[in-house]
Write an enzyme that holds these catalytic residues in place. Sequence first.
Site, PDB file in Angstrom:
ATOM      1  N   ARG A   1       0.844  -1.191   0.000  1.00 14.04           N
ATOM      2  CA  ARG A   1       0.000   0.000   0.000  1.00 14.04           C
ATOM      3  C   ARG A   1       0.883   1.246   0.000  1.00 14.04           C
ATOM      4  O   ARG A   1       2.050   1.193   0.381  1.00 14.04           O
ATOM      5  CB  ARG A   1      -0.900   0.008   1.236  1.00 14.04           C
ATOM      6  CG  ARG A   1      -1.812  -1.214   1.360  1.00 14.04           C
ATOM      7  CD  ARG A   1      -2.599  -1.163   2.663  1.00 14.04           C
ATOM      8  NE  ARG A   1      -3.518  -2.293   2.814  1.00 14.04           N
ATOM      9  CZ  ARG A   1      -3.230  -3.422   3.442  1.00 14.04           C
ATOM     10  NH1 ARG A   1      -2.021  -3.568   3.999  1.00 14.04           N
ATOM     11  NH2 ARG A   1      -4.111  -4.396   3.540  1.00 14.04           N
ATOM     12  N   LYS A  26      -1.654  -2.538   8.050  1.00 13.46           N
ATOM     13  CA  LYS A  26      -2.755  -2.070   8.876  1.00 13.46           C
ATOM     14  C   LYS A  26      -2.742  -2.783  10.227  1.00 13.46           C
ATOM     15  O   LYS A  26      -2.453  -3.976  10.315  1.00 13.46           O
ATOM     16  CB  LYS A  26      -4.094  -2.319   8.169  1.00 13.46           C
ATOM     17  CG  LYS A  26      -4.315  -1.447   6.939  1.00 13.46           C
ATOM     18  CD  LYS A  26      -5.683  -1.680   6.337  1.00 13.46           C
ATOM     19  CE  LYS A  26      -5.936  -0.739   5.172  1.00 13.46           C
ATOM     20  NZ  LYS A  26      -7.273  -0.943   4.568  1.00 13.46           N
ATOM     21  N   HIS A  29      -2.521   3.128  -5.955  1.00 13.87           N
ATOM     22  CA  HIS A  29      -3.137   1.853  -5.584  1.00 13.87           C
ATOM     23  C   HIS A  29      -3.333   0.959  -6.818  1.00 13.87           C
ATOM     24  O   HIS A  29      -3.478  -0.258  -6.673  1.00 13.87           O
ATOM     25  CB  HIS A  29      -4.473   2.111  -4.893  1.00 13.87           C
ATOM     26  CG  HIS A  29      -4.757   1.153  -3.781  1.00 13.87           C
ATOM     27  ND1 HIS A  29      -3.974   1.065  -2.632  1.00 13.87           N
ATOM     28  CD2 HIS A  29      -5.722   0.212  -3.624  1.00 13.87           C
ATOM     29  CE1 HIS A  29      -4.461   0.126  -1.839  1.00 13.87           C
ATOM     30  NE2 HIS A  29      -5.510  -0.402  -2.423  1.00 13.87           N
ATOM     31  N   ARG A  69      -0.795  -1.710  -6.879  1.00 15.22           N
ATOM     32  CA  ARG A  69      -1.148  -2.840  -6.003  1.00 15.22           C
ATOM     33  C   ARG A  69      -2.159  -3.753  -6.699  1.00 15.22           C
ATOM     34  O   ARG A  69      -2.021  -4.978  -6.657  1.00 15.22           O
ATOM     35  CB  ARG A  69      -1.713  -2.296  -4.688  1.00 15.22           C
ATOM     36  CG  ARG A  69      -2.149  -3.346  -3.668  1.00 15.22           C
ATOM     37  CD  ARG A  69      -2.471  -2.633  -2.353  1.00 15.22           C
ATOM     38  NE  ARG A  69      -3.217  -3.442  -1.408  1.00 15.22           N
ATOM     39  CZ  ARG A  69      -2.653  -4.308  -0.540  1.00 15.22           C
ATOM     40  NH1 ARG A  69      -1.345  -4.478  -0.555  1.00 15.22           N
ATOM     41  NH2 ARG A  69      -3.391  -4.979   0.316  1.00 15.22           N
ATOM     42  N   HIS A 115      -3.955  -9.151   3.359  1.00 13.37           N
ATOM     43  CA  HIS A 115      -5.399  -9.148   3.608  1.00 13.37           C
ATOM     44  C   HIS A 115      -5.742 -10.079   4.764  1.00 13.37           C
ATOM     45  O   HIS A 115      -5.262 -11.214   4.814  1.00 13.37           O
ATOM     46  CB  HIS A 115      -6.168  -9.614   2.369  1.00 13.37           C
ATOM     47  CG  HIS A 115      -6.238  -8.582   1.288  1.00 13.37           C
ATOM     48  ND1 HIS A 115      -6.528  -8.898  -0.031  1.00 13.37           N
ATOM     49  CD2 HIS A 115      -6.079  -7.234   1.324  1.00 13.37           C
ATOM     50  CE1 HIS A 115      -6.528  -7.786  -0.752  1.00 13.37           C
ATOM     51  NE2 HIS A 115      -6.267  -6.773   0.049  1.00 13.37           N
ATOM     52  N   TYR A 174      -9.991  -9.905  -7.070  1.00 12.54           N
ATOM     53  CA  TYR A 174      -9.071  -9.957  -8.209  1.00 12.54           C
ATOM     54  C   TYR A 174      -9.352 -11.145  -9.121  1.00 12.54           C
ATOM     55  O   TYR A 174      -8.955 -11.129 -10.282  1.00 12.54           O
ATOM     56  CB  TYR A 174      -7.626  -9.999  -7.707  1.00 12.54           C
ATOM     57  CG  TYR A 174      -7.240  -8.741  -6.977  1.00 12.54           C
ATOM     58  CD1 TYR A 174      -7.039  -7.549  -7.663  1.00 12.54           C
ATOM     59  CD2 TYR A 174      -7.119  -8.714  -5.591  1.00 12.54           C
ATOM     60  CE1 TYR A 174      -6.715  -6.379  -6.997  1.00 12.54           C
ATOM     61  CE2 TYR A 174      -6.796  -7.543  -4.920  1.00 12.54           C
ATOM     62  CZ  TYR A 174      -6.603  -6.377  -5.623  1.00 12.54           C
ATOM     63  OH  TYR A 174      -6.293  -5.215  -4.964  1.00 12.54           O
TER      64      TYR A 174
END
Length: 295
Positions: free
Chosen positions: A146, A170, A241, A244, A267, A276
Amino acid sequence: MNFLLQKFIEYLQIEKNYSQYTIGAYKHDVQDFFMFMNEQEIHNLQLVTYQDARLYLTKLYGQRYAKKSVTRKISVLRSFYKFLMRESYVKSNPFAQVTLPKLEKRLPEFFYEQELEFLFHSIDTSDPVGKRDLALLELMYATGIRVAECAGIRLSDVDEQLSVLLVTGKGKKQRYIPFGSMARKALQDYLQNGRQKLMKKHNHPFLFVNQRGTPLTVRGIQYIFQRIIDQAGENYHVHPHMIRHSFATHLLNNGADLRTVQELLGHSHLSSTQVYTHVTKERLKKVYSQHHPRA
């Protein structure tokens, strides 16, 4: 109410490990609701009812907020009241039963492999800024990180010998991501012939720096990507992004399994990665319709 908001912010910082950017967005959304409460002359969070929550939802629609923004604001308030219930400040959650708007499922935008190759070759690496730009683009495509993760990379996070990057994502969760020979070559050139010249008199551990020598910010990375596109002669708006998205899409197109891509992207849930697979299916349909004689 401000006291309870501060308690909520501390909870987001300490227990949820949210970034300052996310916490700022949560704070803004709760404060917007406080303004609504003042308009309705509701002076206690305990007095907010389901009808009040519905009225607030109607107001957001009336202000022409996008569905995604409305969903976020209601979700934040639902989390806020859930926290207040846990701490026994209120007895019920008026936002618990509020129906959120259905969001349109938009497929991630990505670059085709040929488009990225064109961008790589369009960067002039004869000066330190160009060396940084190529290293930035190569590393982001090689790892799928990210933008905020990229801005936070320190020199100690890069293992050039093993070609592995330590990424803090994150919730401050860390993961290791390998990168290939092209990214390693661009990084070495930047570190040996670019970074020190850009640093000038500054001294800090961050990998990517701006022309003043200070750490590159998220906004700075966004600016660099748009400049690369402009200098390549393209006339469309991009966001970092997309790199990514391209990373994940190209891996799946070339046979990578979904679990591996999930781990590389960082994730928490496989459902976040599965979007995706829809991109790859769309590509297959497009190729089929273009090349099959009876499509």
